[in-house]
Scaffold this active site. Sequence first.
Site, PDB file in Angstrom:
ATOM      1  N   ARG A   1       0.845  -1.202   0.000  1.00 40.26           N
ATOM      2  CA  ARG A   1       0.000   0.000   0.000  1.00 40.26           C
ATOM      3  C   ARG A   1       0.875   1.244   0.000  1.00 40.26           C
ATOM      4  O   ARG A   1       0.584   2.243  -0.664  1.00 40.26           O
ATOM      5  CB  ARG A   1      -0.944   0.000   1.221  1.00 40.26           C
ATOM      6  CG  ARG A   1      -1.676   1.314   1.402  1.00 40.26           C
ATOM      7  CD  ARG A   1      -2.816   1.300   2.392  1.00 40.26           C
ATOM      8  NE  ARG A   1      -2.692   0.369   3.482  1.00 40.26           N
ATOM      9  CZ  ARG A   1      -1.995   0.583   4.596  1.00 40.26           C
ATOM     10  NH1 ARG A   1      -1.280   1.702   4.772  1.00 40.26           N
ATOM     11  NH2 ARG A   1      -1.971  -0.327   5.559  1.00 40.26           N
TER      12      ARG A   1
ATOM     13  N   TYR B   1     -17.068  17.645 -14.055  1.00 36.89           N
ATOM     14  CA  TYR B   1     -17.460  16.238 -14.069  1.00 36.89           C
ATOM     15  C   TYR B   1     -18.470  15.941 -12.955  1.00 36.89           C
ATOM     16  O   TYR B   1     -18.287  16.377 -11.820  1.00 36.89           O
ATOM     17  CB  TYR B   1     -16.193  15.371 -13.921  1.00 36.89           C
ATOM     18  CG  TYR B   1     -16.454  13.928 -13.589  1.00 36.89           C
ATOM     19  CD1 TYR B   1     -17.264  13.141 -14.402  1.00 36.89           C
ATOM     20  CD2 TYR B   1     -15.901  13.345 -12.453  1.00 36.89           C
ATOM     21  CE1 TYR B   1     -17.520  11.811 -14.094  1.00 36.89           C
ATOM     22  CE2 TYR B   1     -16.148  12.018 -12.136  1.00 36.89           C
ATOM     23  CZ  TYR B   1     -16.960  11.265 -12.957  1.00 36.89           C
ATOM     24  OH  TYR B   1     -17.213   9.958 -12.638  1.00 36.89           O
TER      25      TYR B   1
ATOM     26  N   ASP C   1      -8.099  19.723 -13.564  1.00 39.38           N
ATOM     27  CA  ASP C   1      -8.410  18.376 -14.055  1.00 39.38           C
ATOM     28  C   ASP C   1      -8.087  18.362 -15.551  1.00 39.38           C
ATOM     29  O   ASP C   1      -8.735  19.041 -16.339  1.00 39.38           O
ATOM     30  CB  ASP C   1      -9.884  18.065 -13.790  1.00 39.38           C
ATOM     31  CG  ASP C   1     -10.264  16.643 -14.187  1.00 39.38           C
ATOM     32  OD1 ASP C   1      -9.606  16.079 -15.087  1.00 39.38           O
ATOM     33  OD2 ASP C   1     -11.224  16.104 -13.615  1.00 39.38           O
TER      34      ASP C   1
ATOM     35  N   LYS D   1      -9.283   7.250 -18.655  1.00 35.74           N
ATOM     36  CA  LYS D   1      -9.642   7.814 -19.957  1.00 35.74           C
ATOM     37  C   LYS D   1      -8.444   7.753 -20.927  1.00 35.74           C
ATOM     38  O   LYS D   1      -7.954   6.677 -21.232  1.00 35.74           O
ATOM     39  CB  LYS D   1     -10.178   9.233 -19.768  1.00 35.74           C
ATOM     40  CG  LYS D   1     -11.179   9.395 -18.616  1.00 35.74           C
ATOM     41  CD  LYS D   1     -12.380   8.464 -18.703  1.00 35.74           C
ATOM     42  CE  LYS D   1     -13.526   8.829 -17.765  1.00 35.74           C
ATOM     43  NZ  LYS D   1     -13.261   8.707 -16.333  1.00 35.74           N
TER      44      LYS D   1
END
Length: 397
Positions: A56, A108, A183, A208
């Site tokens: 992690r 978004y 973004d 994306k």
Amino acid sequence: TNYLQMASFPGFGTNAVHVGQEPEQWEMNQVVPLISLSTTFKQLAPGQPKAHDYSRAGNPTRDVLQSSLAALEDAKYCFTFGSGLAASSAIVNRLKTGDHVICSDDVYGGTQRFLRRVSIPHHGIEASFVDLTKTGEIEKAFKPNTKMVWFETPSNPLLKVVDIQSVVASARKANPDILVVVDNTFMSPYFQRPLSLGADMVVHSITKYINGHSDVVMGCVMTDREELKDHLFFQQLAVGAVPSPFDCYLVNRGIKTLHLRMKTHYENALAVAQWLEASDRIEKVLYPALPSHPQHEVHKKQTKGMSGMISFYLNGGMEESQRFFNAIKIFTLAESLGGYESLAELPSVMTHASVPAEDRAKLGITDNLIRLSVGIEDKEDLIADLEQALKAAVPSI
């Protein structure tokens, strides 16, 4: 006129292929980085790990990907998270109760839902949703407790283009400590680099364009600032929304063709946008690379081109939109974007259904607004598909 500039940042393709991929980092000099699936690492002595202690907190496959991504955005640091929204929440976790964030109004759906339904009611954050394409609107929105400005450019789904340098200048003037977050999902680092224009952090939904193959959900944040590096690493460690090594391997593989894909997305989308603009069945096309776009000059100033994202208003309403979606064959009716395949969706009932109805109406996210993610198929076939679907949608013309 062909507005295709096809400029590029120097060395982008070379960096995409080579940075972080050095064979010497592996014992057997593998040319393709390893997928390191181990969750734990043998230590040389108690509290003395070789590099990593627990997956992690850090993983060799993730290291490789983060180096590659940082190079593409020309950033010092990159941190990956299990999704674009996990990356966004890692940034928002920088804020404290009572802090104020200015967010672009056309953002978004998942970002505004997180702010409206998690940050504001549960964590006591204040937020103002502002049209940052309008001069002077941001100045009115600053408060003494404003700590962050968050925007997309181009935005989702209306493809509004915000002048990054201008927003940064306004924020610095109001308070030098305000963090500016951009973004950059819709552009990818191939076409736009917000850090070089003064932003403090850049966030991507890697799902994306960066991965580009519609088979991984992931997000990342890039920054040049040391204290933000420490914050983002701590978010990976303490909150733990990290991506799997296998997904990191897939994205690292997807990046190798990023520059080739982005060129084709641009070439195809520009051809489609120009064709749509000439159609009687369309009210309006929104594509920043077209001179008709309201922020075309800002777009030209701060980017090297444009991705495959186009929105357009169909002549008609929900009925015509439904007929359009029933008729498409090459374009697939689906959410998301940025993969090699062409997608079409209706934001009002799909990606932006979580935006309050009155806000959708105000923004212009109506039932005839269709968003396309133009893929890398042959552009002639894409245009032919749109032509037959539009004829089925609006037969009377």
